[in-house]
Write an enzyme that holds these catalytic residues in place. Structure first.
Site, PDB file in Angstrom:
ATOM      1  N   LEU A   1       0.938  -1.316  -0.014  1.00 46.58           N
ATOM      2  CA  LEU A   1      -0.039  -0.014  -0.059  1.00 46.58           C
ATOM      3  C   LEU A   1       0.968   1.131  -0.038  1.00 46.58           C
ATOM      4  O   LEU A   1       1.814   1.270   0.947  1.00 46.58           O
ATOM      5  CB  LEU A   1      -0.960   0.042   1.154  1.00 46.58           C
ATOM      6  CG  LEU A   1      -2.247  -0.468   1.168  1.00 46.58           C
ATOM      7  CD1 LEU A   1      -2.981  -0.123   2.766  1.00 46.58           C
ATOM      8  CD2 LEU A   1      -3.075   0.252   0.238  1.00 46.58           C
ATOM      9  N   ASP A   2       0.665   2.159  -1.037  1.00 44.39           N
ATOM     10  CA  ASP A   2       1.468   3.256  -1.085  1.00 44.39           C
ATOM     11  C   ASP A   2       1.691   4.179   0.333  1.00 44.39           C
ATOM     12  O   ASP A   2       0.566   4.048   1.044  1.00 44.39           O
ATOM     13  CB  ASP A   2       1.012   4.137  -2.129  1.00 44.39           C
ATOM     14  CG  ASP A   2       1.407   3.657  -3.476  1.00 44.39           C
ATOM     15  OD1 ASP A   2       2.279   2.627  -3.515  1.00 44.39           O
ATOM     16  OD2 ASP A   2       0.818   4.090  -4.697  1.00 44.39           O
TER      17      ASP A   2
END
Length: 305
Positions: A38-39
């Protein structure tokens, strides 16, 4: 020693690796792995596999994801999200499109579509991550990738302000989908520059926000010796695969010994992979797959002794 799948609520500002690093310190174990990056600027559900559950992390990743995102029409950025520098601006007004126009447009994105991954991403080209090219101001041809948009819909009214239009969408998709690229592609179809200004992952691998714990909550539960109750068994991570319950003790023994089987030894049709479950304990015995050169046989892929 903990064993199981722990849905973590990843807060904005942390990388997925940060979460794993912090969990290893809190739980004092190295056998921890996340189930898909997940960024940093994205919040939401990040299932983490602990102990023997690390063996099923790939299957959790394959089970699909759901997001809520804010699409901003009128300005594009270098990263396709709110963190990048402005690339292009074009004023948007309520006369340009309405709710019905957006709803019809979103319908066109359902199904298998092609995406070009953003330059600021970890997709590798010629052994090098795209963001490494981007940081060096190098351009490289990005391969198109097919992704599965299972469902997409608008969940807010259109908000026109300061020459931009903002609205929220909910997306259910397969792995490898870039929601920020989806946002920019929506803009392209409307004839305007666009970017994704906010993103939250609301579901991943069958785990939802209400099941997810913050790192602080995990720390407290660990100190109270009550964290294991919050972990999901590794079997939960395999629910995306077909399964067969095994009653016969002789068959169980053969499975645990990693022996091959002929497909016709089982009533169920076996097309690709199959999970064998102990009928007594409800625990997974093994994951089997169709033999690559002998279509009539299945062989063990992972055995859980």
């Amino acid at each position: 020693m903990y064993n199981g799948i722990l849905p973590v609520y990843k807060e904005r500002g942390l990388t997925s690796h940060d979460v794993v690093f912090k969990l290893r310190k809190i739980l004092k174990t190295k056998k921890i792995g996340h189930t898909g990056t997940l960024d940093p600027e994205v919040a939401g559900v990040l299932p983490v596999c602990i102990g023997n559950a690390t063996r099923v992390s790939d299957y959790v990743m394959d089970m699909g994801k759901a997001y809520e995102a804010t699409v901003s029409i009128g300005r594009s950025t270098t990263t396709e999200d709110q963190t990048g520098d402005t690339l292009e601006m074009k004023g948007v007004h309520s006369a340009n499109f309405n709710n019905d126009d957006i709803d019809r447009l979103l319908e066109s994105f359902k199904g298998i579509i092609e995406q070009i991954p953003p330059m600021y991403s970890s997709v590798k080209v010629n052994g090098k991550k795209l963001y490494e090219y981007a940081r060096n101001n190098e351009t490289v041809e990005r391969p198109k990738r097919k992704v599965n948009i299972k469902d997409i819909g608008r969940i807010s009214e259109l908000d026109f302000k300061e020459n931009e239009c903002h609205f929220k969408i909910r997306v259910i998709c397969g792995k490898g989908t870039y929601i920020r690229t989806l946002a920019t592609d929506i803009g392209v179809k409307l004839g305007f520059p666009a970017h994704m200004s906010k993103l939250t992952r609301i579901e991943s691998g069958g785990f939802v926000l209400k099941d997810s714990l913050t790192l602080e909550q995990i720390k407290e539960l660990h100190e109270q010796d009550s964290l294991q109750n919050k972990l999901f068994p590794l079997e939960y991570g395999l629910k995306g695969l077909p399964s067969i319950k095994i009653k016969d003790s002789h068959i169980k023994k053969r499975i645990l010994n990693g022996q091959k089987f002929n497909k016709n030894e089982f009533d169920n049709k076996i097309k690709d992979q199959i999970v064998f479950i102990d009928d007594d304990s409800e625990k997974v015995l093994a994951i089997y797959m169709v033999h690559p050169t002998k279509e009539s046989e299945i062989k063990p892929k992972k055995v859980f002794n």
